[in-house]
Design a protein around this motif. Structure first.
Motif, PDB file in Angstrom:
ATOM      1  N   THR A  54       0.843  -1.181   0.000  1.00 56.76           N
ATOM      2  CA  THR A  54       0.000   0.000   0.000  1.00 56.76           C
ATOM      3  C   THR A  54       0.885   1.239   0.000  1.00 56.76           C
ATOM      4  O   THR A  54       1.283   1.734   1.034  1.00 56.76           O
ATOM      5  CB  THR A  54      -0.947   0.008   1.210  1.00 56.76           C
ATOM      6  OG1 THR A  54      -1.662  -1.218   1.231  1.00 56.76           O
ATOM      7  CG2 THR A  54      -1.932   1.148   1.115  1.00 56.76           C
TER       8      THR A  54
ATOM      9  N   THR B 261      -1.094   3.135  -5.549  1.00 62.50           N
ATOM     10  CA  THR B 261      -2.004   2.006  -5.503  1.00 62.50           C
ATOM     11  C   THR B 261      -3.426   2.543  -5.558  1.00 62.50           C
ATOM     12  O   THR B 261      -3.684   3.717  -5.323  1.00 62.50           O
ATOM     13  CB  THR B 261      -1.813   1.188  -4.213  1.00 62.50           C
ATOM     14  OG1 THR B 261      -2.084   2.041  -3.099  1.00 62.50           O
ATOM     15  CG2 THR B 261      -0.420   0.636  -4.108  1.00 62.50           C
ATOM     16  N   PRO B 262      -4.414   1.675  -5.855  1.00 63.83           N
ATOM     17  CA  PRO B 262      -5.785   2.158  -5.969  1.00 63.83           C
ATOM     18  C   PRO B 262      -6.278   2.913  -4.746  1.00 63.83           C
ATOM     19  O   PRO B 262      -7.049   3.852  -4.863  1.00 63.83           O
ATOM     20  CB  PRO B 262      -6.581   0.866  -6.203  1.00 63.83           C
ATOM     21  CG  PRO B 262      -5.612  -0.038  -6.879  1.00 63.83           C
ATOM     22  CD  PRO B 262      -4.290   0.281  -6.257  1.00 63.83           C
ATOM     23  N   SER B 263      -5.850   2.502  -3.533  1.00 63.03           N
ATOM     24  CA  SER B 263      -6.336   3.187  -2.342  1.00 63.03           C
ATOM     25  C   SER B 263      -5.881   4.635  -2.310  1.00 63.03           C
ATOM     26  O   SER B 263      -6.507   5.478  -1.698  1.00 63.03           O
ATOM     27  CB  SER B 263      -5.851   2.456  -1.087  1.00 63.03           C
ATOM     28  OG  SER B 263      -4.440   2.414  -1.052  1.00 63.03           O
TER      29      SER B 263
ATOM     30  N   ALA C 263     -10.949   3.273  -7.883  1.00 60.57           N
ATOM     31  CA  ALA C 263     -10.409   1.948  -8.172  1.00 60.57           C
ATOM     32  C   ALA C 263     -11.416   1.088  -8.909  1.00 60.57           C
ATOM     33  O   ALA C 263     -11.037   0.201  -9.663  1.00 60.57           O
ATOM     34  CB  ALA C 263      -9.997   1.257  -6.867  1.00 60.57           C
TER      35      ALA C 263
ATOM     36  N   SER D 254     -10.354  -4.407 -12.090  1.00 59.04           N
ATOM     37  CA  SER D 254     -11.096  -4.358 -10.833  1.00 59.04           C
ATOM     38  C   SER D 254     -12.372  -5.186 -10.863  1.00 59.04           C
ATOM     39  O   SER D 254     -12.936  -5.519  -9.818  1.00 59.04           O
ATOM     40  CB  SER D 254     -11.433  -2.906 -10.470  1.00 59.04           C
ATOM     41  OG  SER D 254     -12.259  -2.307 -11.461  1.00 59.04           O
TER      42      SER D 254
ATOM     43  N   ALA E 282     -11.614  -8.391  -7.076  1.00 61.32           N
ATOM     44  CA  ALA E 282     -10.334  -7.738  -7.345  1.00 61.32           C
ATOM     45  C   ALA E 282     -10.341  -6.305  -6.833  1.00 61.32           C
ATOM     46  O   ALA E 282      -9.333  -5.810  -6.309  1.00 61.32           O
ATOM     47  CB  ALA E 282     -10.030  -7.764  -8.842  1.00 61.32           C
TER      48      ALA E 282
ATOM     49  N   ARG F 223      -7.671  -4.974  -3.999  1.00 60.50           N
ATOM     50  CA  ARG F 223      -6.748  -3.891  -4.322  1.00 60.50           C
ATOM     51  C   ARG F 223      -6.858  -2.762  -3.295  1.00 60.50           C
ATOM     52  O   ARG F 223      -5.862  -2.117  -2.957  1.00 60.50           O
ATOM     53  CB  ARG F 223      -7.009  -3.377  -5.735  1.00 60.50           C
ATOM     54  CG  ARG F 223      -6.603  -4.396  -6.798  1.00 60.50           C
ATOM     55  CD  ARG F 223      -6.976  -3.955  -8.192  1.00 60.50           C
ATOM     56  NE  ARG F 223      -6.122  -2.876  -8.662  1.00 60.50           N
ATOM     57  CZ  ARG F 223      -6.223  -2.349  -9.888  1.00 60.50           C
ATOM     58  NH1 ARG F 223      -7.144  -2.799 -10.719  1.00 60.50           N
ATOM     59  NH2 ARG F 223      -5.416  -1.391 -10.264  1.00 60.50           N
TER      60      ARG F 223
ATOM     61  N   ALA G 122      -3.475  -5.270  -2.268  1.00 59.66           N
ATOM     62  CA  ALA G 122      -2.994  -6.267  -3.223  1.00 59.66           C
ATOM     63  C   ALA G 122      -2.651  -5.604  -4.545  1.00 59.66           C
ATOM     64  O   ALA G 122      -3.146  -4.525  -4.869  1.00 59.66           O
ATOM     65  CB  ALA G 122      -4.060  -7.339  -3.444  1.00 59.66           C
ATOM     66  N   ARG G 123      -1.803  -6.247  -5.318  1.00 56.73           N
ATOM     67  CA  ARG G 123      -1.458  -5.760  -6.655  1.00 56.73           C
ATOM     68  C   ARG G 123      -1.988  -6.751  -7.685  1.00 56.73           C
ATOM     69  O   ARG G 123      -1.903  -7.966  -7.502  1.00 56.73           O
ATOM     70  CB  ARG G 123       0.048  -5.581  -6.813  1.00 56.73           C
ATOM     71  CG  ARG G 123       0.872  -6.804  -6.447  1.00 56.73           C
ATOM     72  CD  ARG G 123       2.352  -6.476  -6.374  1.00 56.73           C
ATOM     73  NE  ARG G 123       3.124  -7.606  -5.890  1.00 56.73           N
ATOM     74  CZ  ARG G 123       4.098  -8.203  -6.572  1.00 56.73           C
ATOM     75  NH1 ARG G 123       4.403  -7.772  -7.782  1.00 56.73           N
ATOM     76  NH2 ARG G 123       4.762  -9.212  -6.051  1.00 56.73           N
ATOM     77  N   ALA G 124      -2.531  -6.220  -8.757  1.00 55.09           N
ATOM     78  CA  ALA G 124      -3.143  -7.058  -9.788  1.00 55.09           C
ATOM     79  C   ALA G 124      -2.207  -7.168 -10.983  1.00 55.09           C
ATOM     80  O   ALA G 124      -1.685  -6.171 -11.479  1.00 55.09           O
ATOM     81  CB  ALA G 124      -4.480  -6.472 -10.221  1.00 55.09           C
TER      82      ALA G 124
END
Length: 416
Positions: free
Chosen positions: A258, A262-264, A269, A275, A282, A286, A290-292
């Protein structure tokens, strides 16, 4: 001649492992002097555990879990030993797959189906002590709750108080319009549960969760669901994802991943590529750090595809359908790119071929063949319906047998 057989799964019960064995058996019949190596692959959806276990071994850990509509399902996670506790693999399709609901249940599953079962698998993965968790997420799922049930299950496993879990997270997508600010505490609990873990999402498709080209739009194309219900669920998810994103952005960075970007941290997101995988699970993962990554690439790295390609003279891959979309992110595309580095010829076997020579040329694919066409197949030619396999005299034949027969003919054509 050294032949590498590296397919994805085919229709029905023809898993990638079974397909690789059938193709290898057929090649051995057609060119008994060749050395044939099987290396089945997955894009992160069904069959992930079988593929990794076939290549790397490991220990299957049974997990009591439930499907999208609450029925018990047989599930497991795969723990592969290694440094820092090793890696544990989670196959979401076991608990979220569309095969778990009947055709007349699809609308109900979209409305109230839950990802709670995936939360149980992740809790079991954490219990193994592995510091790296790979979660395989299929492109589509029976549920469409944006990972809400997963969040509830993870937070509960992490010790959420009864008052903290008083949210409509387990009621499916239709209940998410009533989601309130008390969800913030659950997000904190779930992120704490994953703290210090490298969580990698092996995503089978890059669809976003929301938007005109998102998972909800695809859901609406299912006649059993329809556009009206899909739009209703899109509104509920829009409310929930906005709330979740705002609360996640306010949480301290607790996981390894994080960080800024990252999306957060980036926001919206739910409209980012990937996603929408597994009904939006997903998206939620995220938010938790987590990483996609493209699923086929993740699996290829895990089982040593590139090293195996480097030892081959010819590579055979394939799957259910070869079309324009599968030439970007898929098992076939991943294998072809790995072979391209070594200027190796690649032969693709599929149940349906919907591409031309011009379309496959950038990946240097040397030939495309349907599983069975009575010996009349030409690279880049017309396709036949999925499952429509027959012997040369027109008699129906099972898919594994058809794969054996096709590989034997290919061997006689391509073996030096």
């Amino acid at each position: 001649m050294r032949i590498l057989i590296a397919p994805d799964r085919f229709s029905g019960t023809a898993t990638a492992v079974q397909a690789a064995h059938a193709l290898a058996d057929g090649w051995a019949q057609g060119a008994p002097g060749d050395t044939v190596t099987g290396l089945p692959l997955s894009d992160g959806s069904a069959g992930l555990l079988d593929v990794v276990a076939d290549a790397r071994g490991g220990r299957l850990v049974p997990v009591p879990a439930s499907g999208p509509l609450g029925s018990p399902v047989a599930a497991a996670v795969l723990h592969v030993p290694g440094s820092a506790g090793g890696t544990v693999y989670v196959e979401a399709d076991q608990v979220l797959g569309t095969h778990l609901v009947r055709s007349h249940e699809r609308a109900d599953a979209a409305r109230r189906g839950t990802s709670t079962g995936l939360g149980a698998l992740l809790a079991a993965a954490l219990a193994t002590g592995a510091r790296r968790i790979v979660v395989g997420l299929p492109a589509t799922a029976a549920s469409h709750d944006g990972g809400a049930g997963l969040l509830h299950a993870l937070a509960t496993a992490a010790g959420a108080e009864p008052g903290e879990s008083a949210t409509p997270l387990t009621e499916g997508a239709a209940g998410l319009g009533a989601l309130g600010p008390d969800v913030a505490a659950l997000l904190g609990r779930a992120r704490e549960a994953l703290a210090g873990h490298d969580v990698v999402l092996a995503v089978a498709d890059d669809l976003p969760l929301l938007g005109l080209h998102g998972a909800g739009a695809v859901l609406g194309q299912d006649p059993a669901v329809g556009a009206a219900l899909a739009q209703e669920l899109e509104r509920a998810l829009g409310h929930a994802t906005d709330l979740l994103e705002r609360h996640a952005a306010a949480l301290p960075a607790r996981t390894l991943l994080t960080v800024a970007g990252t999306p957060s941290a980036a926001g919206r997101a739910a409209r980012q590529e990937g996603s929408g995988a597994a009904g939006g699970s997903a998206f939620l993962l995220r938010l938790l750090g987590a990483r996609a990554l493209p699923g086929a690439e993740v699996v290829a790295d895990a089982i040593g595809l590139r090293a195996a390609v480097g030892e081959a003279d010819l590579v055979v891959t394939g799957g259910r359908v070869l079309d324009a979309r599968s030439l970007t992110e898929s098992v076939v595309a991943t294998v072809a790119r790995a072979a391209l580095v070594h200027a190796l010829p690649v032969v693709v076997v599929a149940e349906e071929v919907r591409t031309s020579r011009r379309e496959v040329a950038p990946l240097a694919i040397s030939g495309t063949y349907e599983v069975h066409d009575g010996g009349r197949r030409r690279p880049g030619g017309a396709s036949t319906p999925v499952g429509a396999h027959a012997d040369d005299d027109g008699a129906p034949t099972a898919l594994p047998a058809a794969l054996v027969a096709r590989a034997a003919r290919l061997a006689r054509t391509w073996s030096a």
